[in-house]
Motif scaffolding. Structure first.
Motif, PDB file in Angstrom:
ATOM      1  N   SER A 175      -0.125   1.185   8.676  1.00  0.00           N
ATOM      2  CA  SER A 175      -0.260   0.408   9.110  1.00  0.00           C
ATOM      3  C   SER A 175      -1.442   0.378   9.588  1.00  0.00           C
ATOM      4  CB  SER A 175       0.650  -0.257  10.535  1.00  0.00           C
ATOM      5  OG  SER A 175      -0.116  -1.630  10.965  1.00  0.00           O
ATOM      6  N   ASP A 176      -2.443  -0.602   8.835  1.00  0.00           N
ATOM      7  CA  ASP A 176      -4.356  -0.417   9.043  1.00  0.00           C
ATOM      8  C   ASP A 176      -4.500  -1.162  10.990  1.00  0.00           C
ATOM      9  OD1 ASP A 176      -4.814   1.050   6.775  1.00  0.00           O
ATOM     10  OD2 ASP A 176      -4.907  -0.994   5.398  1.00  0.00           O
ATOM     11  N   GLU A 177      -4.082  -1.705  10.743  1.00  0.00           N
ATOM     12  CA  GLU A 177      -4.158  -2.574  12.557  1.00  0.00           C
ATOM     13  C   GLU A 177      -4.055  -1.828  13.556  1.00  0.00           C
ATOM     14  OE1 GLU A 177      -1.923  -6.482  12.305  1.00  0.00           O
ATOM     15  OE2 GLU A 177      -3.557  -7.077  10.900  1.00  0.00           O
ATOM     16  N   LEU A 178      -2.445  -0.748  13.102  1.00  0.00           N
ATOM     17  CA  LEU A 178      -2.150  -0.282  14.352  1.00  0.00           C
ATOM     18  C   LEU A 178      -2.583   1.372  13.805  1.00  0.00           C
ATOM     19  CD1 LEU A 178       2.140  -1.129  14.100  1.00  0.00           C
ATOM     20  CD2 LEU A 178       0.375  -1.787  15.826  1.00  0.00           C
ATOM     21  N   ASN A 179      -2.792   1.800  12.459  1.00  0.00           N
ATOM     22  CA  ASN A 179      -3.967   3.326  12.880  1.00  0.00           C
ATOM     23  C   ASN A 179      -2.963   3.777  13.174  1.00  0.00           C
ATOM     24  OD1 ASN A 179      -5.734   4.010  11.280  1.00  0.00           O
ATOM     25  ND2 ASN A 179      -6.883   5.026  13.376  1.00  0.00           N
ATOM     26  N   ARG A 180      -1.461   3.430  11.836  1.00  0.00           N
ATOM     27  CA  ARG A 180      -0.170   4.906  11.850  1.00  0.00           C
ATOM     28  C   ARG A 180       0.887   4.029  11.826  1.00  0.00           C
ATOM     29  NH1 ARG A 180       4.498   3.172  15.133  1.00  0.00           N
ATOM     30  NH2 ARG A 180       3.772   1.468  16.505  1.00  0.00           N
ATOM     31  N   ASN A 181       1.687   5.125  10.992  1.00  0.00           N
ATOM     32  CA  ASN A 181       2.737   4.969  10.312  1.00  0.00           C
ATOM     33  C   ASN A 181       3.891   4.463  10.810  1.00  0.00           C
ATOM     34  OD1 ASN A 181       1.862   6.151   7.886  1.00  0.00           O
ATOM     35  ND2 ASN A 181       2.775   8.432   8.389  1.00  0.00           N
ATOM     36  N   VAL A 182       4.675   3.204  10.455  1.00  0.00           N
ATOM     37  CA  VAL A 182       5.570   2.810  10.751  1.00  0.00           C
ATOM     38  C   VAL A 182       6.756   2.574  10.088  1.00  0.00           C
ATOM     39  CG1 VAL A 182       4.489   0.706  12.130  1.00  0.00           C
ATOM     40  CG2 VAL A 182       4.839   0.184   9.692  1.00  0.00           C
TER      41      VAL A 182
END
Length: 95
Positions: free
Chosen positions: A56-63
């Motif tokens: 996720s670019d918005e969270l800057n982490r993997n979901v």
């Protein structure tokens, strides 16, 4: 008074329903099998769910989501998990 203790391991596992996290697809419980003798037997058609990681670019982490294969195709078509989650109103911060 006894303090609440946080459990860990197998006893803390909770069962999740077999539902797509993105599209909300659920098992079809009204399906029938018709035999050669024309008996009708009820069966459940399960959703083809897969565990999938997306960045996720918005969270800057993997979901990590449990998606149906149609949900995976939808994410690929929309160009990323952020656009798909926005369209289907899914909060990715929970995953």
């Amino acid at each position: 008074p006894v303090a609440f203790q946080q459990r860990s391991g197998a006893s803390s596992m909770e069962m999740r329903a077999r539902v797509c996290d993105l599209l909300g697809k659920k098992p079809n419980r009204q399906a029938r099998v018709v035999t050669f003798s024309h008996k009708r037997i009820k069966k459940v058609q399960e959703v083809n769910l897969q565990w999938k990681k997306f960045f996720s670019d918005e969270l800057n982490r993997n979901v990590r989501l449990r998606l149906s294969t149609k949900g995976i195709k939808t994410v690929n078509k929309m160009g990323g998990i952020d656009a798909a989650a926005k369209k289907f109103k899914v909060d990715l911060a929970k995953f």
